[in-house]
Scaffold this motif. Structure first.
Motif, PDB file in Angstrom:
ATOM      1  N   GLN A 133     -23.764   5.196  -6.815  1.00 50.78           N
ATOM      2  CA  GLN A 133     -24.302   5.230  -5.458  1.00 50.78           C
ATOM      3  C   GLN A 133     -23.678   4.149  -4.588  1.00 50.78           C
ATOM      4  N   ALA A 134     -23.497   2.940  -5.144  1.00 49.29           N
ATOM      5  CA  ALA A 134     -22.918   1.860  -4.346  1.00 49.29           C
ATOM      6  C   ALA A 134     -21.458   2.144  -4.017  1.00 49.29           C
ATOM      7  N   VAL A 135     -20.706   2.698  -4.978  1.00 47.94           N
ATOM      8  CA  VAL A 135     -19.291   2.971  -4.727  1.00 47.94           C
ATOM      9  C   VAL A 135     -19.131   4.129  -3.746  1.00 47.94           C
ATOM     10  N   SER A 136     -19.936   5.173  -3.912  1.00 47.33           N
ATOM     11  CA  SER A 136     -19.824   6.322  -3.013  1.00 47.33           C
ATOM     12  C   SER A 136     -20.249   5.982  -1.599  1.00 47.33           C
ATOM     13  N   ALA A 137     -21.060   4.929  -1.415  1.00 42.39           N
ATOM     14  CA  ALA A 137     -21.496   4.557  -0.072  1.00 42.39           C
ATOM     15  C   ALA A 137     -20.369   3.922   0.737  1.00 42.39           C
ATOM     16  N   ARG A 138     -19.406   3.301   0.093  1.00 39.73           N
ATOM     17  CA  ARG A 138     -18.334   2.628   0.818  1.00 39.73           C
ATOM     18  C   ARG A 138     -16.969   3.259   0.594  1.00 39.73           C
ATOM     19  N   GLN A 139     -16.856   4.215  -0.304  1.00 36.72           N
ATOM     20  CA  GLN A 139     -15.584   4.873  -0.558  1.00 36.72           C
ATOM     21  C   GLN A 139     -15.777   6.385  -0.526  1.00 36.72           C
ATOM     22  N   SER A 140     -14.667   7.084  -0.262  1.00 40.20           N
ATOM     23  CA  SER A 140     -14.694   8.540  -0.214  1.00 40.20           C
ATOM     24  C   SER A 140     -13.372   9.068  -0.755  1.00 40.20           C
ATOM     25  N   ILE A 141     -13.252  10.384  -0.809  1.00 38.24           N
ATOM     26  CA  ILE A 141     -12.008  10.990  -1.279  1.00 38.24           C
ATOM     27  C   ILE A 141     -10.865  10.652  -0.338  1.00 38.24           C
ATOM     28  N   GLU A 142     -11.167  10.635   0.974  1.00 34.42           N
ATOM     29  CA  GLU A 142     -10.136  10.322   1.949  1.00 34.42           C
ATOM     30  C   GLU A 142      -9.656   8.871   1.812  1.00 34.42           C
ATOM     31  N   SER A 143     -10.597   7.941   1.587  1.00 35.59           N
ATOM     32  CA  SER A 143     -10.191   6.537   1.448  1.00 35.59           C
ATOM     33  C   SER A 143      -9.396   6.321   0.163  1.00 35.59           C
ATOM     34  N   ASP A 144      -9.728   7.054  -0.895  1.00 37.05           N
ATOM     35  CA  ASP A 144      -8.945   6.957  -2.126  1.00 37.05           C
ATOM     36  C   ASP A 144      -7.527   7.481  -1.910  1.00 37.05           C
ATOM     37  N   ALA A 145      -7.388   8.573  -1.168  1.00 37.51           N
ATOM     38  CA  ALA A 145      -6.051   9.112  -0.893  1.00 37.51           C
ATOM     39  C   ALA A 145      -5.229   8.148  -0.060  1.00 37.51           C
ATOM     40  N   ALA A 146      -5.858   7.500   0.906  1.00 38.72           N
ATOM     41  CA  ALA A 146      -5.129   6.531   1.721  1.00 38.72           C
ATOM     42  C   ALA A 146      -4.688   5.331   0.899  1.00 38.72           C
ATOM     43  N   ARG A 147      -5.541   4.897  -0.014  1.00 39.72           N
ATOM     44  CA  ARG A 147      -5.167   3.771  -0.856  1.00 39.72           C
ATOM     45  C   ARG A 147      -3.995   4.131  -1.774  1.00 39.72           C
ATOM     46  N   LEU A 148      -3.991   5.341  -2.310  1.00 42.04           N
ATOM     47  CA  LEU A 148      -2.864   5.776  -3.143  1.00 42.04           C
ATOM     48  C   LEU A 148      -1.572   5.840  -2.339  1.00 42.04           C
ATOM     49  N   GLU A 149      -1.648   6.275  -1.090  1.00 39.82           N
ATOM     50  CA  GLU A 149      -0.452   6.312  -0.256  1.00 39.82           C
ATOM     51  C   GLU A 149       0.108   4.916  -0.020  1.00 39.82           C
ATOM     52  N   ARG A 150      -0.769   3.945   0.205  1.00 40.10           N
ATOM     53  CA  ARG A 150      -0.298   2.580   0.405  1.00 40.10           C
ATOM     54  C   ARG A 150       0.365   2.037  -0.858  1.00 40.10           C
ATOM     55  N   GLN A 151      -0.197   2.368  -2.013  1.00 44.82           N
ATOM     56  CA  GLN A 151       0.407   1.908  -3.265  1.00 44.82           C
ATOM     57  C   GLN A 151       1.769   2.559  -3.500  1.00 44.82           C
ATOM     58  N   ARG A 152       1.905   3.853  -3.158  1.00 42.07           N
ATOM     59  CA  ARG A 152       3.205   4.511  -3.311  1.00 42.07           C
ATOM     60  C   ARG A 152       4.246   3.916  -2.373  1.00 42.07           C
ATOM     61  N   ALA A 153       3.818   3.522  -1.192  1.00 39.85           N
ATOM     62  CA  ALA A 153       4.755   2.935  -0.240  1.00 39.85           C
ATOM     63  C   ALA A 153       5.261   1.575  -0.711  1.00 39.85           C
ATOM     64  N   GLN A 154       4.436   0.868  -1.473  1.00 41.26           N
ATOM     65  CA  GLN A 154       4.836  -0.445  -1.964  1.00 41.26           C
ATOM     66  C   GLN A 154       5.622  -0.374  -3.280  1.00 41.26           C
ATOM     67  N   TYR A 155       5.714   0.803  -3.865  1.00 40.33           N
ATOM     68  CA  TYR A 155       6.404   0.953  -5.148  1.00 40.33           C
ATOM     69  C   TYR A 155       7.909   0.775  -4.965  1.00 40.33           C
ATOM     70  N   GLN A 156       8.525   0.000  -5.831  1.00 38.54           N
ATOM     71  CA  GLN A 156       9.950  -0.244  -5.794  1.00 38.54           C
ATOM     72  C   GLN A 156      10.532  -0.017  -7.189  1.00 38.54           C
ATOM     73  N   GLN A 157      11.624   0.693  -7.244  1.00 38.59           N
ATOM     74  CA  GLN A 157      12.295   0.967  -8.503  1.00 38.59           C
ATOM     75  C   GLN A 157      13.552   0.100  -8.590  1.00 38.59           C
ATOM     76  N   VAL A 158      13.606  -0.683  -9.649  1.00 35.37           N
ATOM     77  CA  VAL A 158      14.729  -1.599  -9.846  1.00 35.37           C
ATOM     78  C   VAL A 158      15.830  -0.856 -10.581  1.00 35.37           C
TER      79      VAL A 158
END
Length: 253
Positions: A133-158
């Motif tokens: 209940q506490a997590v669902s009150a401040r997070q949603s499917i849309e916010s999880d998708a946005a967070r994944l996009e930010r992580q993909r943008a920061q990914y660097q392949q050496v």
């Protein structure tokens, strides 16, 4: 003669009977009364106690050191509330005086069930990541998708780079030397001459921390053809017990 022997045997029996202890009659009872009741538990046959009673002092015991009997009020968990409250008040006064003397200016916390719980400063709280209940009150499917996009943008392949090539100036290569030889350890290939080869070998090999280091120094000093420090007294081309077999086995596998 037979009569004398009979009299002698009878006399011996009488003497033995007189010396043997008398066994009391179990039917005689106590004091000769077969119908007398048995003695009480913990007493002897005469009624005396098995353990004599301890001597109890009649001197009065002070109240401060008086033992608590099992049925007393102190043993039941009731204490002198007046003395306890007085000692608590003394501790509170001493604590307040110590805080005032330190100059901190902090007001001592009064311990009472009516006081609210102290507030934790900053982010010092227990994580509620396992509370749906506490997590669902401040997070949603849309916010999880946005967070994944930010992580993909920061990914660097050496990209991999080539391993630097070893130069000959770095010293002898014992791996290359092991793969370039074929004789087993202990088989003589080079001639050795000199005096006290064994003693010199033990003394000079003790200077190296490992056989690999000894082999490098041996090759760097002109080995395997030359061996001035007697590192290879048996002439197999391997110094201080160095063995090329592990390197050859690694290539085969």
């Amino acid at each position: 003669m037979r009569a004398f022997a009979s009299y002698a045997a009878a006399g011996s029996l009488l003497v033995m009977a007189a010396c043997s202890p008398q066994v009391p009659d179990s039917a005689a009872g106590i004091d000769g009364d077969p119908f007398a009741p048995p003695p009480a538990a913990g007493t002897t046959i005469n009624g005396d106690p098995l353990v004599p009673p301890a001597r109890v002092s009649t001197e009065p015991v002070p109240a401060a050191t008086a033992p608590r009997s099992p049925g007393s009020a102190a043993a039941a968990g009731t204490f002198n509330t007046a003395s306890t409250a007085a000692s608590g008040a003394d501790i509170a006064r001493e604590t307040a005086a110590a805080l005032a003397a330190s100059g901190s200016g902090a007001e001592p916390l009064q311990a009472s069930p009516a006081n609210p719980a102290p507030q934790m400063a900053g982010e010092g709280r227990i994580s509620d990541e396992n509370d749906f209940q506490a997590v669902s009150a401040r997070q949603s499917i849309e916010s999880d998708a946005a967070r994944l996009e930010r992580q993909r943008a920061q990914y660097q392949q050496v990209q991999p780079v080539a391993v630097p090539q070893r130069t000959e100036e770095a010293g002898p290569n014992i791996v290359r030397y092991a793969l370039g030889t074929s004789n087993p350890k202990g088989v003589r290939v080079y001639s050795r001459s000199g005096i006290n080869l064994k003693a010199r070998n033990q003394r000079n090999c003790a200077e190296f921390a490992s056989p690999d280091q000894a082999q490098v120094a041996f090759l760097d000093a002109g080995g395997p053809e030359r061996d001035r420090k007697a590192l290879d007294p048996d002439g197999d081309g391997y110094a201080c017990g160095w063995d090329p077999a592990p390197y050859r086995l690694a290539v085969q596998n």
